[in-house]
Every structure is written in C-alpha cells, then in structure tokens.
Design an enzyme around this catalytic site. Structure first.
Site, mmCIF file in Angstrom:
data_model
loop_
_atom_site.group_PDB
_atom_site.id
_atom_site.type_symbol
_atom_site.label_atom_id
_atom_site.label_comp_id
_atom_site.label_asym_id
_atom_site.label_seq_id
_atom_site.Cartn_x
_atom_site.Cartn_y
_atom_site.Cartn_z
ATOM 1 N N HIS A 248 0.733 -1.211 0.001
ATOM 2 C CA HIS A 248 -0.038 0.228 -0.146
ATOM 3 C C HIS A 248 0.969 1.356 -0.073
ATOM 4 O O HIS A 248 0.344 2.470 0.328
ATOM 5 C CB HIS A 248 -0.549 0.073 1.252
ATOM 6 C CG HIS A 248 -1.976 -1.183 1.201
ATOM 7 N ND1 HIS A 248 -2.876 -1.156 0.147
ATOM 8 C CD2 HIS A 248 -2.211 -1.763 2.153
ATOM 9 C CE1 HIS A 248 -3.540 -2.180 0.489
ATOM 10 N NE2 HIS A 248 -3.448 -2.758 1.689
ATOM 11 N N ASP B 270 -2.496 -11.049 -1.329
ATOM 12 C CA ASP B 270 -3.034 -10.494 -0.132
ATOM 13 C C ASP B 270 -4.553 -10.313 -0.598
ATOM 14 O O ASP B 270 -4.934 -10.127 -1.548
ATOM 15 C CB ASP B 270 -2.226 -8.936 -0.022
ATOM 16 C CG ASP B 270 -2.520 -8.589 1.401
ATOM 17 O OD1 ASP B 270 -1.970 -8.739 2.348
ATOM 18 O OD2 ASP B 270 -3.504 -7.887 1.635
ATOM 19 N N HIS C 122 -6.055 -7.890 0.352
ATOM 20 C CA HIS C 122 -6.099 -6.376 -0.169
ATOM 21 C C HIS C 122 -5.372 -5.902 -1.440
ATOM 22 O O HIS C 122 -4.489 -6.525 -1.872
ATOM 23 C CB HIS C 122 -5.595 -5.170 0.920
ATOM 24 C CG HIS C 122 -6.472 -5.695 2.047
ATOM 25 N ND1 HIS C 122 -5.998 -6.342 3.094
ATOM 26 C CD2 HIS C 122 -7.710 -5.259 2.396
ATOM 27 C CE1 HIS C 122 -6.747 -6.490 4.082
ATOM 28 N NE2 HIS C 122 -7.712 -5.994 3.805
HETATM 29 ZN ZN LIG Z 1 -4.071 -7.166 3.340
#
Ligand SMILES: [Zn+2]
Length: 249
Positions: free
Chosen positions: A100, A137, A139
């Site tokens: 991220h 993952d 996300h």
């Molecule tokens: Zn995650």
C-alpha cells in the site's frame, strides 16, 4: 529456499496489526526448523528513492520508529530478490509490509514498497527487463499498481475469486500467459479462511507456491521470491507461510 529475516522485525514499531507483538514469532516458529535464515542489510536511501519521492521519505522519517524498520524491510526484499537471481528461491519474512506504499504516499500499515523497490533495483542494475508480481494478499496493492502503472515491463496481478477454487484458477490464468525474467509474490495471508478474508485453505497456499515454482522454471530460469505482506491470525499464519514456502521450494 532461504528465508530472509532480521531479529529487529520483531520490534513493535507501531500500533497496527501488522506490527503486533508475537506476529513474526508465530511464523518463525513454523519456518525456522525447515529453512535456512539469512540476515539482510537495511536498504539505503538511494534504494528507497528508486520508487519513492524525497517528500515521502521525509514523511516516514518523521514517523520515527517505523523508519528504521522500514529500511530493514526493504533491505530484506532486496536480499530475497538477489538470492532469487542467484538461483536460490527466497522469502522475505519482513515487516512492515509494503504493497500500500505508493511513490508519494502510504497507508494500510505500509511505509515503503518493499517488492517494488526490489524489482526496480534489479531493472536499474540491468539484471532483468521484465518482472511479474503476483499479489495474493486480501487487499489490492494500490502502491505497487501505482508504481508500475506506466511500466509495461512489470505486470502486477491481484487475483480475485468467489471461492478458493476460483481464486486458485485466477492465479493459474495469470501465470499461463505472463512473461517475466523473475517472479515476485506479494504474499499476504489475510485471505485465509481463519483470517479477515475467510476464503483460502492452507493447502491452497501450497498449491499457489507450486504454481509459482512451475512458472519460474518454465519461464524465468527458476527465479522466484516472495515477501510477506498481510496476515493477522497468529494461530494460522505460521502454517500458511510454511505451506507457501513448501510449494515454492
Ligand atoms: Zn491485506
């Protein structure tokens, strides 16, 4: 398969679940009897600048405690990538995670984009022309996607699936046609049935690991490595990481 690890990854540098006490220990307990541990050096600021702006680096520096550990995590990904290029599959058992982290910003427990930094460094060194990044993952790795959006030589894939079988098939579809000189796995384990995503079984991580190995042997001289991203249930995290590594080995 070598596991890149530094005792400082156990430090609780923040209050988020990626930095929780006991998280790294739960993985280490499962993998350290089976795989050789290798110690990384911290990444240099020049390494971080391969992906991130000076403003962003200054921002992370102001955060204090996470800065040093984030340099060490990026260094762990660089080490894992170097081992893979030398013909030894590797896994960066690192934190904080990175997917991220975009060139100018970060969120979601991430500071510097470990996997992106390791790939850009290999490209700048002229050691690879193309790379594939498989992000399993839960996300979407917006930071990785932002980093490589205008770089056609690096393909980023974040598979989705309504069932575990469907998810594994999505991984398979990506690997069928991808072209790369190295494959990196952004290995988050928060999609496990006993973690936030509630989808994948432990066996699925072994299957995915095997698929990555087969891809690497077919397409890029066996060059493959992974780095830890998410995964928050300490009761199952270790066995899930072990399953992926067994598959990739
Ligand atoms: Zn995650």
């Amino acid at each position: 398969m070598k596991v890149v690890y530094h005792p400082r990854y156990q430090e609780v540098y923040d209050t988020d679940p990626a930095a929780a006490a006991g998280r790294m220990e739960s993985i280490l307990k499962e993998v350290s009897p089976h795989f050789e541990l290798v110690t990384p050096e911290p990444a240099s600021v020049d390494d971080i600048k391969l992906v991130h702006s000076e403003e962003h680096i200054a921002y992370v520096k102001r955060e204090g405690a996470p800065y040093e550990i984030a340099l060490l995590a990026a260094g762990g990904a660089i080490k894992a990538a170097a081992l893979a290029m030398g013909g030894e599959p590797a896994f960066g058992l690192i934190r904080p995670p990175g997917h991220h982290a975009s060139p100018d910003s970060c969120w979601g427990f991430c500071f510097f984009n470990n996997v992106a930094i390791s790939i850009v460094r290999l490209m700048r060194e002229g050691r690879i022309e193309r790379a594939a990044i498989l992000d399993i993952d839960l996300h979407f790795g917006d930071g990785t996607d932002n980093t490589f959006r205008n770089v056609p030589e690096v393909i980023y894939c974040h598979p989705e699936g309504v069932s575990n079988e469907h998810f594994v098939n999505s991984v398979s579809a990506f690997l069928r046609d991808a072209k790369a000189d190295v494959i990196a796995v952004s290995a988050g384990f928060d999609r496990h049935e006993r973690d936030w995503g509630g989808l994948l079984k432990t066996e699925d991580y072994r299957t995915i690991g095997k698929m990555v190995k087969e891809f690497a042997q077919r397409v890029c001289q066996g060059r493959r490595f992974g780095v830890l991203e998410g995964g928050y249930n300490h009761d199952v995290l270790g066995m899930n990481v072990k399953a992926l590594l067994d598959g990739m080995s």
